[in-house]
Design a protein around this motif. Structure first.
Motif, mmCIF file in Angstrom:
data_model
loop_
_atom_site.group_PDB
_atom_site.id
_atom_site.type_symbol
_atom_site.label_atom_id
_atom_site.label_comp_id
_atom_site.label_asym_id
_atom_site.label_seq_id
_atom_site.Cartn_x
_atom_site.Cartn_y
_atom_site.Cartn_z
ATOM 1 N N LYS A 341 0.832 -1.206 0.000
ATOM 2 C CA LYS A 341 0.000 0.000 0.000
ATOM 3 C C LYS A 341 0.868 1.257 0.000
ATOM 4 C CE LYS A 341 -4.295 -1.794 1.942
ATOM 5 N NZ LYS A 341 -5.376 -1.593 2.955
ATOM 6 N N GLN A 342 1.943 1.215 0.738
ATOM 7 C CA GLN A 342 2.879 2.335 0.772
ATOM 8 C C GLN A 342 3.486 2.572 -0.611
ATOM 9 O OE1 GLN A 342 5.994 1.777 3.669
ATOM 10 N NE2 GLN A 342 7.260 3.401 2.808
ATOM 11 N N THR A 358 -6.363 3.760 -5.486
ATOM 12 C CA THR A 358 -7.144 2.540 -5.268
ATOM 13 C C THR A 358 -6.944 1.530 -6.395
ATOM 14 O OG1 THR A 358 -9.354 1.681 -4.810
ATOM 15 C CG2 THR A 358 -9.229 3.496 -6.359
ATOM 16 N N VAL A 359 -6.749 2.013 -7.628
ATOM 17 C CA VAL A 359 -6.500 1.111 -8.767
ATOM 18 C C VAL A 359 -5.163 0.402 -8.573
ATOM 19 C CG1 VAL A 359 -6.010 1.016 -11.244
ATOM 20 C CG2 VAL A 359 -7.931 2.370 -10.411
ATOM 21 N N VAL A 360 -4.136 1.166 -8.202
ATOM 22 C CA VAL A 360 -2.800 0.589 -8.032
ATOM 23 C C VAL A 360 -2.788 -0.365 -6.832
ATOM 24 C CG1 VAL A 360 -0.341 1.100 -7.776
ATOM 25 C CG2 VAL A 360 -1.822 2.691 -9.019
ATOM 26 N N GLU A 361 -3.469 0.007 -5.761
ATOM 27 C CA GLU A 361 -3.546 -0.860 -4.576
ATOM 28 C C GLU A 361 -4.186 -2.203 -4.909
ATOM 29 O OE1 GLU A 361 -5.467 0.643 -1.135
ATOM 30 O OE2 GLU A 361 -3.883 2.077 -0.663
ATOM 31 N N GLN A 362 -5.254 -2.185 -5.700
ATOM 32 C CA GLN A 362 -5.936 -3.437 -6.039
ATOM 33 C C GLN A 362 -5.001 -4.387 -6.779
ATOM 34 O OE1 GLN A 362 -10.208 -3.339 -7.318
ATOM 35 N NE2 GLN A 362 -9.959 -1.123 -7.152
ATOM 36 N N VAL A 363 -4.139 -3.814 -7.626
ATOM 37 C CA VAL A 363 -3.170 -4.639 -8.357
ATOM 38 C C VAL A 363 -2.103 -5.196 -7.414
ATOM 39 C CG1 VAL A 363 -1.399 -4.649 -10.151
ATOM 40 C CG2 VAL A 363 -3.536 -3.397 -10.521
ATOM 41 N N LEU A 364 -1.488 -4.302 -6.623
ATOM 42 C CA LEU A 364 -0.344 -4.706 -5.803
ATOM 43 C C LEU A 364 -0.735 -5.596 -4.627
ATOM 44 C CD1 LEU A 364 1.853 -1.462 -5.692
ATOM 45 C CD2 LEU A 364 2.055 -3.425 -7.218
ATOM 46 N N THR A 365 -1.924 -5.385 -4.063
ATOM 47 C CA THR A 365 -2.341 -6.204 -2.915
ATOM 48 C C THR A 365 -3.030 -7.488 -3.347
ATOM 49 O OG1 THR A 365 -4.489 -5.107 -2.720
ATOM 50 C CG2 THR A 365 -2.643 -4.156 -1.490
ATOM 51 N N GLY A 366 -3.561 -7.520 -4.578
ATOM 52 C CA GLY A 366 -4.248 -8.718 -5.057
ATOM 53 C C GLY A 366 -5.681 -8.855 -4.571
ATOM 54 N N THR A 367 -6.231 -7.820 -3.952
ATOM 55 C CA THR A 367 -7.650 -7.804 -3.599
ATOM 56 C C THR A 367 -8.316 -6.822 -4.546
ATOM 57 O OG1 THR A 367 -7.189 -8.289 -1.281
ATOM 58 C CG2 THR A 367 -9.330 -7.331 -1.777
ATOM 59 N N PHE A 368 -9.110 -7.352 -5.484
ATOM 60 C CA PHE A 368 -9.557 -6.516 -6.591
ATOM 61 C C PHE A 368 -10.940 -6.919 -7.101
ATOM 62 C CE2 PHE A 368 -7.342 -10.178 -8.292
ATOM 63 C CZ PHE A 368 -8.085 -10.576 -9.404
ATOM 64 N N ALA A 369 -11.616 -5.938 -7.694
ATOM 65 C CA ALA A 369 -12.881 -6.187 -8.392
ATOM 66 C C ALA A 369 -12.565 -6.738 -9.766
ATOM 67 C CB ALA A 369 -13.668 -4.889 -8.504
ATOM 68 N N ASP A 370 -13.310 -7.775 -10.200
ATOM 69 C CA ASP A 370 -13.003 -8.405 -11.491
ATOM 70 C C ASP A 370 -13.857 -7.888 -12.640
ATOM 71 O OD1 ASP A 370 -15.469 -9.572 -11.003
ATOM 72 O OD2 ASP A 370 -14.699 -11.625 -10.825
ATOM 73 N N PRO A 379 -3.220 -12.862 -3.687
ATOM 74 C CA PRO A 379 -2.055 -12.097 -3.213
ATOM 75 C C PRO A 379 -0.891 -12.040 -4.201
ATOM 76 C CG PRO A 379 -2.900 -13.524 -1.484
ATOM 77 C CD PRO A 379 -3.627 -13.903 -2.739
ATOM 78 N N ASN A 380 -0.717 -13.091 -5.005
ATOM 79 C CA ASN A 380 0.396 -13.086 -5.967
ATOM 80 C C ASN A 380 -0.078 -12.759 -7.377
ATOM 81 O OD1 ASN A 380 -0.960 -15.518 -6.297
ATOM 82 N ND2 ASN A 380 0.897 -16.675 -6.787
ATOM 83 N N ARG A 381 -1.157 -11.975 -7.456
ATOM 84 C CA ARG A 381 -1.573 -11.479 -8.777
ATOM 85 C C ARG A 381 -0.382 -10.856 -9.495
ATOM 86 N NH1 ARG A 381 -6.250 -6.909 -10.091
ATOM 87 N NH2 ARG A 381 -5.631 -6.532 -12.252
ATOM 88 N N ILE A 382 0.385 -10.066 -8.755
ATOM 89 C CA ILE A 382 1.692 -9.603 -9.221
ATOM 90 C C ILE A 382 2.674 -9.878 -8.096
ATOM 91 C CG2 ILE A 382 1.383 -7.236 -8.373
ATOM 92 C CD1 ILE A 382 3.042 -6.290 -10.786
ATOM 93 N N ASP A 383 3.901 -10.245 -8.475
ATOM 94 C CA ASP A 383 4.929 -10.468 -7.465
ATOM 95 C C ASP A 383 6.260 -10.002 -8.022
ATOM 96 O OD1 ASP A 383 5.864 -11.145 -4.974
ATOM 97 O OD2 ASP A 383 5.044 -13.179 -5.011
ATOM 98 N N PHE A 384 7.269 -10.044 -7.167
ATOM 99 C CA PHE A 384 8.556 -9.472 -7.543
ATOM 100 C C PHE A 384 9.686 -10.426 -7.185
ATOM 101 C CE2 PHE A 384 5.507 -6.152 -6.666
ATOM 102 C CZ PHE A 384 5.555 -5.430 -7.852
ATOM 103 N N ASP A 385 10.384 -10.895 -8.205
ATOM 104 C CA ASP A 385 11.536 -11.780 -8.031
ATOM 105 C C ASP A 385 12.544 -11.383 -9.099
ATOM 106 O OD1 ASP A 385 13.448 -13.729 -7.900
ATOM 107 O OD2 ASP A 385 12.072 -15.426 -8.097
#
Length: 468
Positions: A341-342, A358-370, A379-385
């Motif tokens: 969120k930060q 709110t749009v960016v948060e939905q992507v990064l947190t993985g809690t989103f309207a479809d 939670p891993n809708r997007i992740d970083f490795d």
């Protein structure tokens, strides 16, 4: 806000109540939280600087001890006999350790160029590259980086080739294509870090809510962000597995991500396989719904990357190392869900993503309207490795050949090794507290089909729909 305040200042709230970011009841609460966050960040930076100075001191002391005691057993006996404190005092009396430490610190790899330009496309795939600017990761590693928002990947590629950018956010197939001369003259390029894994989706126009079977998509017009993109290869793979020829049964065109939602709204497109926040913005605007996340096509697939020319890597090695370390450091921060969120608040403003928080948060947190009336929790809708697995590179090369983008014989392993710089990534991952893998290749499946990087040609031949 006063009626006379500048409405084009992103730091000023247009609401008479609340704060500029919309997350606090008052601007005072917002300012207090931001000040505390900045204080904590400064403390972290000071701690890292102190730790690095200590490491360099240890390196000097280790070199001196190895010179004085070539045999490890002798050194151990000496330390057991006199103790570490006495040993250090005795050596400092005979040898100017403090001056050597100081000299070492001054020559430990001076950054050749501190002022850099790094191009990016305004999508969440570029999160580490973007967030490293407002959150201080570039400054932490001694760099003054200007992150330059760019319209599309053809522009990113051309500005990189023309040396207008020192490095850039690229799609992971682009450094391979540039190196092979696909779509441009061949120039050695490198990809030392993956920016994100997963994080894409197929989004369809709302009028197609009843056409969820890809077999019903004949005649559809789709967009992808670039010909040499994971989006293009994943969309082609997905429809081909459902019996749809991507070159004959549907249209696929390249459209810059910032223009995709407008084209969907104008009925110029039936759908797209796009990076976020494009998919979530289509849902937010009510013009599209998320058909499938890319992670459900290939779990853990790479998407975007930090890329630079081979010349930049070899001619400015210390600058390159500092830039790569800053980005991997930012990636390590982004891997933690509690930081998302930060990060969303830091990268949402107009000079970066230009999206509602709110749009960016939905992507990064993985809690989103479809877009279909449900709230999904992935939670891993997007992740970083950041690790650039060379098996990823070989898979990408097979798809480039499968669809006729490259022809002739390819030394898959050689190209993967030269472009996907796994060794550099592993070294710097360790330095920022991440645990790098021990190998450079790993098995994976795409839509249930296993990929063997040792047999790329057999893999291409196994597909019924291809251009080779």
């Amino acid at each position: 806000m006063s009626s006379f305040d500048n409405p084009f200042d992103p730091e000023i709230s247009l609401n008479r109540e609340g704060c500029s970011c919309g997350h606090h009841q008052t601007q005072a609460q917002h300012d207090t939280e931001v000040a505390e966050w900045q204080r904590q960040r400064q403390l972290r930076l000071q701690t890292v600087a102190a730790d690095e100075e200590k490491r360099y001191g240890r390196a000097v002391e280790g070199a001196v001890m190895r010179a004085l005691f070539p045999r490890e057993s002798t050194r151990r006996r000496f330390l057991h006999a006199v103790g570490a404190g006495t040993a250090l005092a005795a050596i400092e009396a005979l040898f100017p350790l403090a001056k050597v430490r100081e000299a070492f610190a001054e020559t430990k790899g001076k950054i050749e160029k501190t002022d850099l330009k790094v191009g990016f496309i305004p999508i969440t795939c570029a999160t580490p590259i973007i967030m490293a600017h407002p959150m201080g990761f570039y400054k932490k590693h001694g760099l003054n980086v200007e992150v330059v928002k760019t319209a599309g990947w053809a522009v990113v590629r051309d500005k990189s080739l023309n040396k207008e950018y020192d490095a850039a956010h690229m799609l992971s197939p682009m450094p391979l294509a540039i190196t092979l001369g696909a779509g441009t003259n061949p120039i050695p390029w490198t990809m030392p870090a993956v920016e994100n894994i997963n994080g894409q989706a197929i989004t369809l126009a709302m009028k197609h809510k009843d056409k969820r079977d890809p077999k019903s998509w004949k005649g559809f017009k789709f967009a992808v962000p670039f010909d040499y993109s994971m989006h293009n290869y994943l969309l082609r793979y997905y429809v081909a597995e459902h019996g749809i020829d991507p070159d004959k049964d549907i249209q696929i065109r390249s459209v810059p991500p910032p223009e995709m939602v407008a084209n969907l709204r104008a009925d110029n497109l039936d759908g797209f396989l796009a990076p976020d926040p494009v998919n979530q913005r289509a849902v937010y605007d009510g013009v599209g719904f998320i058909h499938i996340l890319s992670k459900d096509i290939w779990e853990g697939h790479p998407c975007c990357a930090f890329a630079a020319s081979k010349a930049f890597v070899t001619e400015a090695p210390n600058t390159y190392a500092a830039l790569l370390k800053a980005i991997i450091d930012a990636t390590a921060f982004a891997t933690k869900q509690e930081n998302r969120k930060q990060i969303a608040e830091a990268i949402a403003p107009a000079n970066y993503l230009n999206q509602p928080v709110t749009v960016v948060e939905q992507v990064l947190t993985g809690t989103f309207a479809d877009g279909l009336g449900k709230v999904q929790r992935v939670p891993n809708r997007i992740d970083f490795d950041p690790f650039p697995w060379q098996s990823f590179a070989i898979w990408i090369l097979t798809q480039m050949k499968r669809w006729g983008q490259v022809k002739g014989d390819i030394d898959y392993a050689k190209v993967a090794n030269e472009v996907f710089l796994a060794t550099d990534a592993a070294k710097l991952m360790k330095e920022v507290g991440m645990t790098p893998p021990t190998g450079i290749s790993k098995p994976f499946k795409v839509m249930g089909k296993a990929f063997d990087p040792a047999k790329p040609e057999d893999y291409i031949k196994s597909f019924a729909i291809k251009r080779t």
